[in-house]
Write a protein that holds these residues in place. Structure first.
Motif, short mmCIF file in Angstrom:
data_model
loop_
_atom_site.label_atom_id
_atom_site.label_comp_id
_atom_site.label_asym_id
_atom_site.label_seq_id
_atom_site.Cartn_x
_atom_site.Cartn_y
_atom_site.Cartn_z
N MET A 288 0.87 -1.33 -0.01
CA MET A 288 0.17 0.39 -0.12
C MET A 288 0.85 1.68 -0.26
O MET A 288 1.73 1.10 0.05
CB MET A 288 -0.92 -0.01 0.59
CG MET A 288 -1.68 1.46 1.29
SD MET A 288 -2.74 1.22 2.86
CE MET A 288 -4.07 0.86 2.16
N GLU A 289 0.16 1.99 -0.92
CA GLU A 289 0.72 3.40 -0.86
C GLU A 289 0.74 4.42 -0.18
O GLU A 289 -0.04 4.68 0.61
CB GLU A 289 0.91 4.43 -2.25
CG GLU A 289 1.38 4.14 -3.61
CD GLU A 289 0.88 5.06 -4.32
OE1 GLU A 289 1.45 5.89 -4.18
OE2 GLU A 289 0.88 4.28 -5.64
N LYS A 290 1.96 4.66 0.50
CA LYS A 290 1.68 6.33 1.77
C LYS A 290 1.48 7.56 1.26
O LYS A 290 2.13 7.10 0.21
CB LYS A 290 3.28 6.27 3.02
CG LYS A 290 3.24 4.95 3.64
CD LYS A 290 4.90 4.93 4.37
CE LYS A 290 6.01 5.07 3.92
NZ LYS A 290 6.81 4.38 4.85
N ARG A 291 0.73 7.63 1.71
CA ARG A 291 -0.07 9.23 0.52
C ARG A 291 -0.18 10.34 2.07
O ARG A 291 -0.58 9.72 2.69
CB ARG A 291 -1.06 9.13 0.11
CG ARG A 291 -1.56 11.12 -0.69
CD ARG A 291 -3.04 10.20 -1.77
NE ARG A 291 -1.72 9.57 -2.85
CZ ARG A 291 -1.37 10.03 -4.37
NH1 ARG A 291 -1.46 11.64 -3.68
NH2 ARG A 291 -1.58 9.25 -5.53
N ILE A 292 0.14 11.43 2.13
CA ILE A 292 0.14 12.46 3.14
C ILE A 292 -0.64 13.78 1.92
O ILE A 292 0.38 14.24 0.91
CB ILE A 292 1.80 12.95 3.51
CG1 ILE A 292 0.75 13.62 4.93
CG2 ILE A 292 2.36 13.40 3.45
CD1 ILE A 292 1.49 13.10 5.64
N LEU B 123 9.00 14.02 4.44
CA LEU B 123 8.49 12.66 3.44
C LEU B 123 8.51 11.95 2.70
O LEU B 123 8.59 10.88 2.30
CB LEU B 123 7.14 14.08 4.16
CG LEU B 123 6.65 14.27 5.52
CD1 LEU B 123 5.16 14.73 5.24
CD2 LEU B 123 6.69 12.99 6.09
N ARG C 228 11.16 9.67 3.03
CA ARG C 228 10.60 8.25 4.08
C ARG C 228 9.63 8.26 2.83
O ARG C 228 9.17 6.11 3.66
CB ARG C 228 10.35 8.91 4.63
CG ARG C 228 11.90 9.08 5.87
CD ARG C 228 11.74 9.67 7.00
NE ARG C 228 12.79 10.61 7.46
CZ ARG C 228 14.21 11.01 6.98
NH1 ARG C 228 14.14 11.72 5.87
NH2 ARG C 228 15.11 11.76 8.07
N GLY C 229 9.58 7.75 1.67
CA GLY C 229 8.77 7.11 1.37
C GLY C 229 7.07 7.18 0.27
O GLY C 229 6.26 6.46 0.07
N TYR C 230 7.05 8.27 1.36
CA TYR C 230 5.43 9.24 1.41
C TYR C 230 5.36 9.55 -0.42
O TYR C 230 6.06 10.67 -0.75
CB TYR C 230 5.46 10.12 2.12
CG TYR C 230 4.82 9.34 3.19
CD1 TYR C 230 3.98 9.42 4.01
CD2 TYR C 230 6.18 9.34 4.68
CE1 TYR C 230 3.45 9.07 5.45
CE2 TYR C 230 5.64 8.69 5.13
CZ TYR C 230 4.88 8.36 6.07
OH TYR C 230 4.64 7.74 7.58
#
Length: 52
Positions: free
Chosen positions: A1-5, A22, A25-27
């Motif tokens: 799952m993608e990390k999205r902010i 961020l 760190r992969g977001y």
């Protein structure tokens, strides 16, 4: 799952620093801005006026 902010008001000095932090760190980062919608350096900027 993608990390999205999503950062509201992230186009200022602190918001840009946080977005880069961020991203490293992969977001996937989306910034809500009063400016134009664009994609710059893998950061998505979406026009938003706080009302709509």
């Amino acid at each position: 799952m993608e990390k999205r902010i999503v950062l509201a008001g992230g186009s200022g000095f602190l918001g840009q620093s946080l977005a880069r932090y961020l991203m490293i760190r992969g977001y996937m980062v989306t910034i809500l801005t009063r400016g134009k919608t664009a994609a710059i350096d893998q950061i998505e900027y979406i026009h938003w006026d706080g009302v709509r």
